[in-house]
Design a protein around this motif. Structure first.
Motif, short mmCIF file in Angstrom:
data_model
loop_
_atom_site.label_atom_id
_atom_site.label_comp_id
_atom_site.label_asym_id
_atom_site.label_seq_id
_atom_site.Cartn_x
_atom_site.Cartn_y
_atom_site.Cartn_z
N ALA A 1 -14.96 47.51 4.94
CA ALA A 1 -15.91 46.46 4.58
C ALA A 1 -16.35 46.65 3.13
O ALA A 1 -16.42 47.77 2.62
CB ALA A 1 -17.13 46.48 5.51
N HIS A 2 -16.63 45.54 2.47
CA HIS A 2 -17.12 45.54 1.09
C HIS A 2 -18.08 44.37 0.98
O HIS A 2 -17.67 43.21 1.02
CB HIS A 2 -15.95 45.39 0.11
CG HIS A 2 -16.39 45.24 -1.31
ND1 HIS A 2 -15.67 44.55 -2.24
CD2 HIS A 2 -17.49 45.71 -1.95
CE1 HIS A 2 -16.32 44.58 -3.41
NE2 HIS A 2 -17.42 45.27 -3.26
N HIS A 3 -19.36 44.70 0.92
CA HIS A 3 -20.39 43.67 0.87
C HIS A 3 -21.32 44.01 -0.29
O HIS A 3 -21.88 45.11 -0.32
CB HIS A 3 -21.18 43.60 2.17
CG HIS A 3 -20.32 43.30 3.38
ND1 HIS A 3 -19.74 42.07 3.59
CD2 HIS A 3 -19.94 44.07 4.42
CE1 HIS A 3 -19.05 42.09 4.72
NE2 HIS A 3 -19.15 43.29 5.24
N GLY A 4 -21.47 43.11 -1.23
CA GLY A 4 -22.32 43.39 -2.39
C GLY A 4 -21.76 44.59 -3.13
O GLY A 4 -20.55 44.65 -3.41
N SER A 5 -22.61 45.57 -3.43
CA SER A 5 -22.15 46.73 -4.20
C SER A 5 -21.66 47.85 -3.30
O SER A 5 -21.23 48.89 -3.78
CB SER A 5 -23.31 47.25 -5.06
OG SER A 5 -24.36 47.72 -4.21
N ARG A 6 -21.71 47.67 -1.98
CA ARG A 6 -21.40 48.79 -1.10
C ARG A 6 -20.03 48.65 -0.44
O ARG A 6 -19.57 47.56 -0.13
CB ARG A 6 -22.48 48.95 -0.02
CG ARG A 6 -22.46 47.87 1.04
CD ARG A 6 -23.58 48.07 2.06
NE ARG A 6 -23.46 47.16 3.19
CZ ARG A 6 -24.07 45.99 3.28
NH1 ARG A 6 -24.85 45.56 2.31
NH2 ARG A 6 -23.90 45.23 4.35
N TYR A 7 -19.43 49.83 -0.27
CA TYR A 7 -18.17 49.92 0.47
C TYR A 7 -18.43 50.71 1.75
O TYR A 7 -19.29 51.60 1.78
CB TYR A 7 -17.12 50.67 -0.35
CG TYR A 7 -16.75 49.98 -1.64
CD1 TYR A 7 -15.84 48.92 -1.65
CD2 TYR A 7 -17.30 50.39 -2.85
CE1 TYR A 7 -15.49 48.29 -2.83
CE2 TYR A 7 -16.95 49.76 -4.04
CZ TYR A 7 -16.05 48.71 -4.03
OH TYR A 7 -15.70 48.09 -5.20
N VAL A 8 -17.65 50.41 2.78
CA VAL A 8 -17.76 51.15 4.04
C VAL A 8 -16.36 51.61 4.43
O VAL A 8 -15.42 50.81 4.44
CB VAL A 8 -18.34 50.27 5.17
CG1 VAL A 8 -18.51 51.09 6.45
CG2 VAL A 8 -19.67 49.66 4.74
#
Lengths: 342, 342
Positions: free
Chosen positions: B254-261
């Motif tokens: 996942a990649h949402h806004g500035s964050r990666y998971v």
């Protein structure tokens, strides 16, 4: 077999406490209003107990959890509440579900995860929505678009989920309730755009703060609590009426000066919430195979069994091969922890 | 198979780095001067590599590690460096060793552990001595008495061991060397009272601070290092010339806004030394199945593989079923982690 004959370290479950936890939750969130999360125990035999208490829909964190549940024939509506890109594993999930006649829904939060589900032959997806916990989950105002993409690919969209993990441990319960309602407003707005029957959320820490039913403006259809079956020293601080049913039992293997050493180390525990606890004792430190502790209130002899309370139950159970079920000091069953790994 | 086709999360070993670590240690502590600790990797295939590098004596932390090594036919002198009271498991160790013609020595630090070894039919014991690390180990001035008790029971006493675990991470190396010598003075004094051929100690953090040979007043016969094969972010701070050969490989899900998971969570890691690391990234937090991170220096796409460096290698490996051995981006072998649990 007496509890003191179990080889240590061992994951030991108090059967009565477990039973009371199962009953208590089934009374609060009966039937399909609870979608128990199997990641907490990774044990199909325990999941079958949850079925016996009226719950037939389950939440899973990994493909192996879903496939293991299907293989064991436990539950008939399984939600893989995770973003998975591995088409091979998703294909295995879809194939197993189809041949068993079980519903397996897969969470998606991006075009890429939708594409993976589509390629794997997954029938049903659910849109995972970010309700404030910074992890997986699409932006609420993006959920409707994703549902459209999924439907264009021929997938059935069952609804939405959104895990308010950031609110599980808010100790002020009125503040927690207010913030949960705010998070559910986001989820319901996303649901308005997505459609479908399911609005799924929550965990043990917030299970008592949700309203079941979509008639209520922030209501949901089901809560994904898992840790309530065992509880740990962290969840116990919420005083929700569940009991700590799991302890890791060790043997005192050394006693030198004021210190005792047991054969329960950090390879038998989840350590991300810090050290475990032993009643009336002060934990000195944990190492790979040992916990060193002292006590001004109790004395122990070498060979004595000691119950260690884990700080975080889910990753603790994931380190063990089986649960030893004990009633009044006697082992009455052994349940394989058969949903481990990925 | 290319490294990017490995299902994630996966414990991936850089074959070249591992090979250099094995060679480097074998040059520093050749043959029997190293008694590699298998608790670090729990993998008989890797232990066989250590045999190929000249080491035939091994250290184990659990009965299952000893029995697994004997069953795999790896090593011919195994030391169970732990206080064990479980007579059934010790009997299994003794029986397996006898039928395979392998030496299995068991550490004892109390009358109770001697009694357990005696009842189990263990032939050789070694007196575990407290050299300053507050865990198992008899007081140095008590070691001789214990040796007498063991010999009265008909056990052969092979010598002493004393783990200076409290000195593994002393960053000032001259201070560390001085304190190691003090600890070894205690161990040698105990050895004077105990007798036998073996004076065993140490770990990766102190392997370069010991003198091999009993002619030297604080010398020892062998060092029990294990983590050198893989190294982790903690051991890497000592700059001992070993490379971080193990990473847990995950996929950006996942990649949402500035964050990666990524799909590497705390169920795939040992967390007792804190969060893992990703090069050029800032770890935000780990949860059961995810690590959330940001980066101001790199961008990632969904589906991209990411290498996570564990903070503590031993409990990380113990969470996995196999090691994926990779050379120049290609999987060249898969080694079962076959010495897990107890």
């Amino acid at each position: 077999m007496h509890i003191n004959a179990i080889p240590t370290p061992a994951a030991v479950v108090d059967a009565s406490a477990l039973s009371r936890n199962l009953q208590s939750m089934a009374a609060r969130l009966p039937g399909s209003s609870l979608r128990p999360h199997v990641k907490a125990h990774k044990c199909t035999t325990l999941a079958a107990q949850q079925v016996a208490h009226g719950h037939r829909s389950f939440t899973c964190a990994t493909p192996r959890e879903v496939i293991g549940m299907i293989t064991a024939g436990v539950g008939d509506d399984l939600l893989l509440a995770n973003s998975v890109l591995d088409v091979d594993r998703l294909t295995e999930v879809a194939t197993a579900a189809q041949s068993a006649g079980v519903i397996a829904r897969v969470a998606v939060d991006s075009v890429e995860t939708i594409e993976a589900a589509h390629r794997a032959g997954v029938g049903d997806v659910i849109i995972d929505v970010d309700v404030g916990m910074p992890r997986c989950g699409a932006r609420p105002d993006h959920a409707g678009q994703l549902a459209d993409v999924a439907r264009q690919r021929g997938l059935s969209v069952s609804g939405v989920m959104g895990y308010e993990g950031h609110l599980q441990m808010v100790s002020d319960r009125s503040e927690a309730k207010e913030r949960v309602a705010e998070a559910m407003s986001l989820l319901r707005a996303a649901h308005d755009d997505v459609g479908g029957d399911i609005v799924s959320t929550g965990g043990t820490g917030t299970h008592d703060l949700h309203t079941i039913g979509l008639d209520h403006p922030t209501g949901v259809t089901d809560v994904q609590a898992g840790s309530y079956v065992m509880v740990d020293t962290q969840y116990a601080t919420l005083n929700q009426g569940f009991e700590q049913a799991l302890t890791i039992v060790g043997t005192v293997i050394a006693h030198h000066g004021s210190r005792y050493v047991i054969d329960v180390g950090l390879k038998a525990l989840g350590m991300d919430h810090g050290d475990p606890s032993i009643d009336d004792c002060k934990i000195w430190f944990c190492s790979d195979e040992h916990t060193t502790f002292t006590s001004s209130e109790r004395t122990f002899h070498i060979g004595e069994r000691v119950h260690v309370r884990p700080a975080h139950v889910d990753p603790t159970i994931a380190r063990h091969e089986e649960l030893w079920i004990v009633d009044n000091g006697e082992v009455i069953d052994r349940w394989p922890i058969d949903l481990r790994h990925w």
